[in-house]
Design a protein around this motif. Structure first.
Motif: not given
Lengths: 143, 1008
Positions: A18, A107-108, A110-111, A114-115, A118-119, A122-124, B42, B151
């Motif tokens: 990714r 796919d999972k 990746h999902i 993604d959570e 992001q960009n 660390v978002v979560e 995705l 952010h």
């Protein structure tokens, strides 16, 4: 910030990649091979952080799986190192076992990733929140 | 479909393009349900980048999903928006995303904030209006939403000024997080929200930087963080590291610094290698402020230096590099070199190699050590070195340190070591090192006593045989040889070389060889082309390429178009009028510079130089430095010179004006061009290339500036004297025929320009109102005098306020000259002309030119038979006063007349120097007085008489003329007979002066 996340097996084959900064498709394979070479041959007692060109690599080793994260100089290496572990913990929680399923559930994975990222940030990190959307999808699919 | 899409993703991951599936990914996101849709999104986010055109097709789907009542779909749409979205379409969905900020579900609010964060990243302007909503998100009751908003703030506080008020909020949040107020599921290994803490600490360090009061608010919470993070887990160390960084970034507080230092100590001493690394990194960050900390841990650092892990070693070296000073430089460099020797990875070499020379330039303790170290560096790093390192090294050598003695010593050492290196195993040396060696030997081998040039040549010659030697290096070698080639011994080497390599396929090499041979055989030429000098005075650069003047004027005479600088060409293209208003361009028999701004470069020169640059790029494909172009341009310099010398020997010999000192090409080359007349030292080109580059830059810039300044001059010329031009062209002096020409050669009243103040007064002027001109005098001339005399006629010479009265002698106005005051008798003056008369009085005037001023002498003579008993003279000169101000200084071209100039007596040599010093020039062809037996002489003499010029020299068909502005700069004129015309080239340091003078020359020649 995080530039990319790679999951590689012991043979150096990419299992998941990714990129958070655009890298041309043609150059990815070379980059990955290079990166993997930089990490795979390091001994266990050596430092988990490697310099690579103008950025750094943080890698972590789980059984037959290597997770390599490319980060910029300003990023805190140790926190990324732990983030990788957090990611693995989440995967563990969702799949019960990490290693084999990622091949078949790309796919999972990746999902989930993604959570978390992001960009390149660390978002979560909260396990239940990371998994919430995916579980919702699963229940939707089963019903 | 979903499975297929996953496979396509897999393909792309393995590096095989699957662009055919992109559209299907979008379709899947549009049509699928739940998991299918998610996989579609995705795939889109993996396949497409922000600028991909297919992404536009996604906008509609996103819009639809955002409006959906299904939370999962909204969530998916917001996720993909936060990952990839076309910049242009942000306005389309922005309101909807904003709306989601108020959604009851925290996950939707969080995703919306993240989507806005993405917008902020790609188009900050578009979300400017919702900054208040970010604040609301920061205060959201849900920690997830709050941390998402961080952010955005981390991005925004890079400009901290407007966010200082939020410090309290951030501090409070951090306090709560550290205090464990968050729900338990945010913990990671029982550390509360570690990544959130790190994020907050980063924001605080940005806010507290260089701000004491803000920093003070943070001390407490930082202390708390340090205290809480005592648990023995990696993630707490990560927090500690961030904390330490923050403490050292913000305004310092002794107590906290102490704690942080202790923390770093723990890191460095830790047996865990990752922590050691982090400790070293922190130390590197900190030593800039507190070098003592490094001292405390010096033993650990030394241990780390010998650590088995290269990464640790590398980090330690980085740290050492930061603490380098005069005392420890030897040791540190030693260590660095050792690292270089052992490390195999080339990229590390490069990054380390950069540090070394900087290190040494600043701190080098002694010369021999410096040379030795640099040799090692060159050998080790070899061709992976960045080109600026050899450059800076060479510059150091040539510019030296403080004392000349040391410089000499340094050079001597360098030459010594290089000679011995060449004697041993030249084949092993890397290319760049060879280049450096050859340059140094070429330049400084004379420093070493007893080292014959021929010996050096023999040492250098084998380098040309080396197989791996690039043609670039060979050029360097040959350039060095050329510099050394003096004496018969060298000649034989040169001939030998020429025989061996004469058949080389490399044209540059052949060219260089040819030069070498030629110069070696002609010592005189060599000395002129490459004068030996140890001096470091910068080369004088003739940026105007004046040595090509002859060539240019010939080309012009042969019908070539005058060179125009590109910007001028563009201007002319822009306003086509400028092109079309040149009426005389057509009527002239020869093509002249219509704009009269003579080109500094003829088109030929331009093409030559462009050809050169092409050549040089081919020569040095690696590009980068001026150094390597050296040889190439020298070729050119020489060729240029030789060609010129062959073409125009008489010009060079006679005027010495076109002596090229050195010419630099814009491409960054530093040719070593012939130096003819001036003793300017021309040391080695390559090194000076660097400095010259700067000089060149300023020269070029200056050139641009003066050309810019010449712009208005051009306009003025085009506008004001068309009549004069026409006169010249038709050879019919309309002007002088139609109007009585007043004294001197001042512009006639027909000219709309204000009549120059010198001596021209309108004949209709009433007698009592007399203008006069006293340029050097600052006092106002409102003189009112009542004179009482017993004489018949009184003649006054007005000079300032003083009035001299001279005995009347002859009523005839034209015989007034003996009445001139004695001190003015010997000076050049104009004819005494009657201005007006009535029955009893005649008013006449003339202009006398002193060195510093022009004096108007007014004669009032009694024309009647009766004796004048009482004589009242009233003068006002307000009008004149104004003009005077206008005229001197500053020089004002439009109202200037030749009366304002004086002949300038200079020797031919001085003239040459002045010529080079003047930058504003203009070229034009003038009509010749062709009836005379010696047209050139006659023409120049006429100009001399009319315009007070000094004819410095006339040789064969060329002449040089000089004049000087009153208390002002000189103006130089170079004239040449050319196909029945007089090709003149004027130069001055004042931009408008040549133009002006040229105009008057035209007038003077037209009025015969």
């Amino acid at each position: 910030m995080i530039k990319f996340v790679l999951m590689v097996n012991r043979q150096g084959q990419t299992r998941l990649s990714r990129y958070y900064q655009p890298v041309e498709l043609g150059k990815r394979a070379a980059l990955e091979a290079d990166v993997v070479r930089g990490c795979l041959y390091r001994k266990k007692e050596e430092c988990s952080f490697v310099e690579y060109k103008d950025f750094k690599l943080v890698y972590r080793h789980y059984a037959s799986l290597y997770i390599v994260v490319g980060i910029t100089e300003s990023e805190n290496e140790l926190s990324v190192y732990e983030l990788v572990h957090n990611f693995v913990e989440v995967l563990d929680k969702y799949f019960s076992r990490v290693v084999s399923p990622i091949m078949f559930n790309m796919d999972k994975v990746h999902i989930i990733l993604d959570e978390m990222i992001q960009n390149g940030h660390v978002v979560e990190t909260n396990h239940s929140r990371i998994l919430a959307p995916l579980s919702a999808l699963d229940t939707l699919a089963h019903s | 479909m979903k499975e297929l899409m996953v496979r396509a993703v897999y393909c792309e991951m393995l590096g095989y393009e699957a662009s055919f599936s992109y559209i299907h990914a979008i379709k899947l996101a549009q049509q699928g349900t739940a998991l299918d849709k998610r996989v579609g999104y995705l795939a889109v986010s993996l396949f497409l980048n922000e600028s991909h055109e297919l992404l536009l097709l996604l906008v509609n789907t996103v819009l639809k999903d955002l409006q959906s009542t299904n939370l999962i779909e909204v969530c998916m749409a917001l996720t993909v928006v936060g990952q990839v979205f076309p910049k242009d379409m942000i306005p389309a969905i922005l309101p909807m995303v904003e709306e989601k900020l108020n959604h009851p579900k925290e996950i939707i609010r969080r995703k919306a904030v993240l989507a806005l964060y993405k917008f902020y990243l790609i188009a900050p302007n578009q979300v400017q209006h919702i900054h208040s909503k970010f604040r609301k998100a920061l205060c959201d009751k849900d920690p997830g939403v709050m941390s998402a908003s961080l952010h955005i703030y981390l991005e925004m506080v890079t400009k901290p000024e407007s966010y200082k008020d939020l410090v309290v909020s951030f501090v409070t949040i951090l306090k709560q997080v550290v205090g464990g107020k968050l729900p338990i599921d945010f913990n990671y290994h029982s550390v509360p929200a570690p990544w959130l803490q790190i994020q907050l600490l980063r924001i605080l360090s940005l806010l507290g930087k260089n701000d004491r009061s803000t920093s003070e608010m943070m001390y407490e919470v930082l202390d708390e963080s340090l205290r809480r993070a005592e648990m023995n887990h990696n993630i707490t160390y990560a927090i500690l590291f961030e904390c330490v960084k923050t403490i050292y970034t913000i305004h310092p507080k002794a107590e906290l610094l102490e704690k942080a230092a202790k923390c770093i100590g723990n890191f460095v001493l830790s047996p865990k290698i990752n922590l050691k690394y982090l400790g070293l990194k922190a130390l590197t960050y900190v030593v800039q402020q507190d070098a003592n900390l490094a001292l405390q841990h010096q033993m650990t650092i030394i241990e780390c230096l010998d650590h088995a892990d290269l990464i640790i070693k590398r980090e330690t070296l980085e740290l050492l590099f930061r603490i380098t000073n005069g005392q420890n430089v030897k040791v540190i460099v030693e260590k660095l070199l050792e690292f270089l020797r052992h490390s195999k990875d080339d990229y590390r070499n490069i990054s380390k190699g950069v540090y070394l020379p900087i290190n040494e330039c600043t701190y080098a303790p002694d010369n021999s050590w410096f040379i030795r170290t640099m040799n090692t560096v060159f050998l080790l790093v070899g061709d992976q070195m960045q080109p600026d390192i050899p450059n800076s090294f060479l510059r150091l050598l040539s510019e030296g340190f403080e004392s000349a003695e040391e410089d000499q010593q340094l050079r001597l050492l360098a030459v010594d070591s290089y000679v011995s290196l060449l004697q041993e195993q030249p084949a092993r040396l890397p290319q760049r090192f060879l280049q450096v060696i050859s340059w140094v030997l070429g330049e400084y081998s004379s420093v070493k006593e007893g080292l014959e040039p021929a010996t050096v040549l023999r040492l250098l010659a084998p380098l040309l045989d080396l197989r791996h030697c690039s043609s670039e290096t060979k050029s360097w070698v040959l350039a060095a040889m050329t510099k050394l080639s003096a004496g018969p011994a060298c000649l034989s080497v040169a001939q030998e070389l020429a025989e061996r390599h004469g058949g080389s396929l490399d044209t540059t090499l052949r060219q260089r060889l040819h030069e070498l041979q030629h110069l070696a055989s002609d010592g005189e030429l060599l000395r002129r082309v490459l004068p030996c000098s140890d001096g470091l005075e910068p080369l004088e650069v003739d940026s105007t390429l004046s040595f090509l003047d002859g060539f240019v004027s010939e080309a012009l005479a042969a019908g070539a178009a005058p060179y125009k600088p590109p910007h001028q060409r563009q201007e002319e293209l822009a306003q086509e009028k400028a092109l079309s208003v040149e009426p005389y361009g057509l009527s002239l028999p020869l093509s002249l510079s219509s704009s009269s701004i003579a080109g500094r470069l003829s088109p030929t020169v331009l093409s030559m130089s462009s050809g050169l640059s092409g050549n040089s790029t081919e020569l040095s494909p690696k590009g980068g430095s001026a150094l390597r172009l050296e040889g190439v341009t020298r070729v050119w310099g020489k060729e240029g010179y030789l060609a010129k010398a062959a073409l125009k020997p008489e010009e060079a010999a006679k005027t010495e004006v076109p002596c090229p000192l050195s010419v630099l090409q814009e491409g960054g080359s530093a040719p070593r061009t012939p130096v003819v007349s001036l003793p300017a030292p021309a040391p080695g080109p390559s090194l000076q290339a660097e400095r010259e580059k700067q000089q060149l830059a300023s020269c070029l810039f200056m050139g641009l500036g003066s050309q810019g300044a010449a712009g208005p001059c051009l306009v003025r010329l085009n506008r004001s004297p068309p009549s004069a031009m026409d006169n010249l062209l038709c050879s019919s002096p309309l002007d002088s025929g139609s109007t009585p020409s007043p004294a001197d050669s001042a512009p006639s009243p027909a000219d709309s320009a204000p009549s120059p103040a010198d001596s021209a007064t309108s004949p209709a002027d009433p007698a009592p109102h007399l203008p006069h001109d006293l340029p050097a005098n600052n006092r106002p001339c409102d003189a009112q005098e009542d004179l009482t005399e017993d004489t018949d006629t009184s003649e006054t010479v007005v000079e300032g306020n003083s009035v001299a009265v001279v005995d009347p002698y002859d009523p005839e106005p034209l015989c007034l000259s003996p009445h001139l005051p004695e001190e003015l008798c010997g000076l050049p003056r104009s004819e005494i002309r009657p201005l007006c008369r009535d029955a009893s009085l005649v008013l006449s005037a003339c202009c006398v030119r002193t060195d510093h001023s022009s004096l108007l002498v007014v004669f009032v003579s009694n024309a009647s038979d009766s004796a004048a008993r009482r004589f009242a003279l009233q003068m006002t000169s307000g009008d004149l006063e104004q003009r005077r101000i206008k005229e001197y200084p500053p020089f004002n071209g439009s109202s200037w007349s030749p009366g304002g100039s004086r002949p300038l007596s200079v020797s031919t040599e001085e003239y040459g120097r002045l010529w080079l010093a003047s930058s504003n020039d203009i070229k034009q062809n003038l009509a010749l007085l062709s009836q005379e037996p010696d047209p050139l002489r006659a023409t120049l003499h006429r100009l001399r008489d009319r315009l007070q010029l000094n004819v410095v020299d006339i040789i064969a068909s060329e002449g040089i003329v000089a004049c000087q502005l009153l208390q002002g700069p000189p103006c130089l004129m170079h004239c040449r007979l050319n196909a029945g015309c007089l090709a003149v080239w004027l130069r001055s340091s004042l931009p408008e002066l040549p133009d002006c003078l040229l105009y008057h020359c035209q007038r003077a020649l037209a009025q015969h």
